[in-house]
Design a protein around this motif. Sequence first.
Motif, PDB file in Angstrom:
ATOM      1  N   LYS A 319       0.830  -1.203   0.000  1.00  0.00           N
ATOM      2  CA  LYS A 319       0.000   0.000   0.000  1.00  0.00           C
ATOM      3  C   LYS A 319       0.873   1.265   0.000  1.00  0.00           C
ATOM      4  O   LYS A 319       0.613   2.219  -0.746  1.00  0.00           O
ATOM      5  N   ALA A 320       1.926   1.264   0.821  1.00  0.00           N
ATOM      6  CA  ALA A 320       2.828   2.415   0.893  1.00  0.00           C
ATOM      7  C   ALA A 320       3.542   2.640  -0.439  1.00  0.00           C
ATOM      8  O   ALA A 320       3.720   3.781  -0.879  1.00  0.00           O
ATOM      9  N   HIS A 321       3.944   1.552  -1.101  1.00  0.00           N
ATOM     10  CA  HIS A 321       4.604   1.680  -2.410  1.00  0.00           C
ATOM     11  C   HIS A 321       3.636   2.181  -3.469  1.00  0.00           C
ATOM     12  O   HIS A 321       4.002   3.010  -4.309  1.00  0.00           O
ATOM     13  N   GLU A 322       2.405   1.716  -3.424  1.00  0.00           N
ATOM     14  CA  GLU A 322       1.395   2.202  -4.375  1.00  0.00           C
ATOM     15  C   GLU A 322       1.200   3.707  -4.227  1.00  0.00           C
ATOM     16  O   GLU A 322       1.075   4.437  -5.222  1.00  0.00           O
ATOM     17  N   MET A 323       1.190   4.170  -2.979  1.00  0.00           N
ATOM     18  CA  MET A 323       1.010   5.602  -2.729  1.00  0.00           C
ATOM     19  C   MET A 323       2.179   6.403  -3.296  1.00  0.00           C
ATOM     20  O   MET A 323       1.983   7.454  -3.913  1.00  0.00           O
ATOM     21  N   GLN A 324       3.396   5.901  -3.102  1.00  0.00           N
ATOM     22  CA  GLN A 324       4.569   6.600  -3.629  1.00  0.00           C
ATOM     23  C   GLN A 324       4.567   6.613  -5.156  1.00  0.00           C
ATOM     24  O   GLN A 324       4.896   7.619  -5.782  1.00  0.00           O
ATOM     25  N   GLU A 325       4.195   5.491  -5.740  1.00  0.00           N
ATOM     26  CA  GLU A 325       4.193   5.397  -7.197  1.00  0.00           C
ATOM     27  C   GLU A 325       3.173   6.330  -7.840  1.00  0.00           C
ATOM     28  O   GLU A 325       3.327   6.734  -8.995  1.00  0.00           O
ATOM     29  N   SER A 326       2.132   6.700  -7.106  1.00  0.00           N
ATOM     30  CA  SER A 326       1.108   7.594  -7.650  1.00  0.00           C
ATOM     31  C   SER A 326       1.651   8.985  -7.942  1.00  0.00           C
ATOM     32  O   SER A 326       1.121   9.710  -8.789  1.00  0.00           O
ATOM     33  N   GLY A 327       2.724   9.369  -7.226  1.00  0.00           N
ATOM     34  CA  GLY A 327       3.299  10.699  -7.414  1.00  0.00           C
ATOM     35  C   GLY A 327       2.446  11.822  -6.858  1.00  0.00           C
ATOM     36  O   GLY A 327       2.718  12.994  -7.078  1.00  0.00           O
ATOM     37  N   LYS A 328       1.415  11.478  -6.102  1.00  0.00           N
ATOM     38  CA  LYS A 328       0.498  12.503  -5.598  1.00  0.00           C
ATOM     39  C   LYS A 328       0.484  12.600  -4.076  1.00  0.00           C
ATOM     40  O   LYS A 328      -0.344  13.288  -3.496  1.00  0.00           O
ATOM     41  N   THR A 329       1.397  11.882  -3.425  1.00  0.00           N
ATOM     42  CA  THR A 329       1.405  11.915  -1.964  1.00  0.00           C
ATOM     43  C   THR A 329       1.906  13.267  -1.451  1.00  0.00           C
ATOM     44  O   THR A 329       2.766  13.906  -2.063  1.00  0.00           O
ATOM     45  N   ILE A 330       1.363  13.684  -0.330  1.00  0.00           N
ATOM     46  CA  ILE A 330       1.800  14.890   0.356  1.00  0.00           C
ATOM     47  C   ILE A 330       2.483  14.433   1.647  1.00  0.00           C
ATOM     48  O   ILE A 330       1.962  13.582   2.372  1.00  0.00           O
TER      49      ILE A 330
END
Length: 337
Positions: A319-330
Amino acid sequence: MKAIGFKQSLPITDQNSFIEFETAKPSPSGFDLLVKIEAISVNPVDFKIRESAAKDTTLDTPKIIGWDAVGTVEAVGDQTSLFKVGDKVFYAGDLTRSGSNAEYQLIDERIVGKKPKNLSIEEAAAIPLTGLTAFESLFDRIKVNPETDKGKTVLILAGAGGVGSIAIQLAKKIANLTVIATASRPDSIQWCKDLGADFVVNHHSLKEDLEKINHSQVNYILDFVDLEGYWETAAEIIKPQGHIVSITGSSKPLNLDILKAKSVSFSWELMYTRSMFNTEDIVRQHEILNTLADLLDAGTIKSTLTTTLKGFTVDNLKKAHEMQESGKTIGKTVILF
């Protein structure tokens, strides 16, 4: 001990993109500490290495990645002097060694800092890699002097990202600079303002927005997103004798000649350089992390934690990697063990 790693570089949605396994708990020697890990955070470097480290091959032993960590010193090597058993520590690790996605890790004490006392474990875990990168960019690469450079302008590309979020605070609160950050979404714009940015401009209309705020040229540029894409624009908007620092790299050679007329300096920043090459000043990272801990404890800067996932599991790591890969994390995503 329990660890999570991978044998192949697979899409994060693949069932085997991460696998849980058991491995021997290591023993420290030399400058190493054995740390029982209590929280980790995930950075873009994590998924980039996961995608490339075992491409077109299958590893015999799962590779353990992960760098940011907070934990307790359980044992020390025979050359250690900075920490003792029972100390709470935080660090960003070493690219050349086994990572923090495990219950225990060996780490050179010279790149380890004391955990900030006033922060929770998860708040502290969000800091090391981005804090070191931002600090080194400003004070080791540009060598900003808070007194003589007071009021000069710094443009931070990707202000709401992990590194940008710390860089805004350090540039404003410690370096005494006028801070301009890039962001485009309402939530990321507000995030940058809350961290202390004097101005927030849209990267899609960068030059026009800089002119609107009467800063068509800036003294410093910190690139935390896409050097290749911004290179010609950066050369235009940097002031004569300015300084550009980048952490992102380029897939093709860059034309340095476009900086020549202005006598502009350019520096790469890689937080892992000191540990990779065991540089003479490797202990500088210990000192920087302790400085960051003091600033956090004093409330001068604050943690950039935005998301906490509870439990050291394959699902949470995915889940954490998916969030990083999205490029939209703050800000930063942390996994609490």
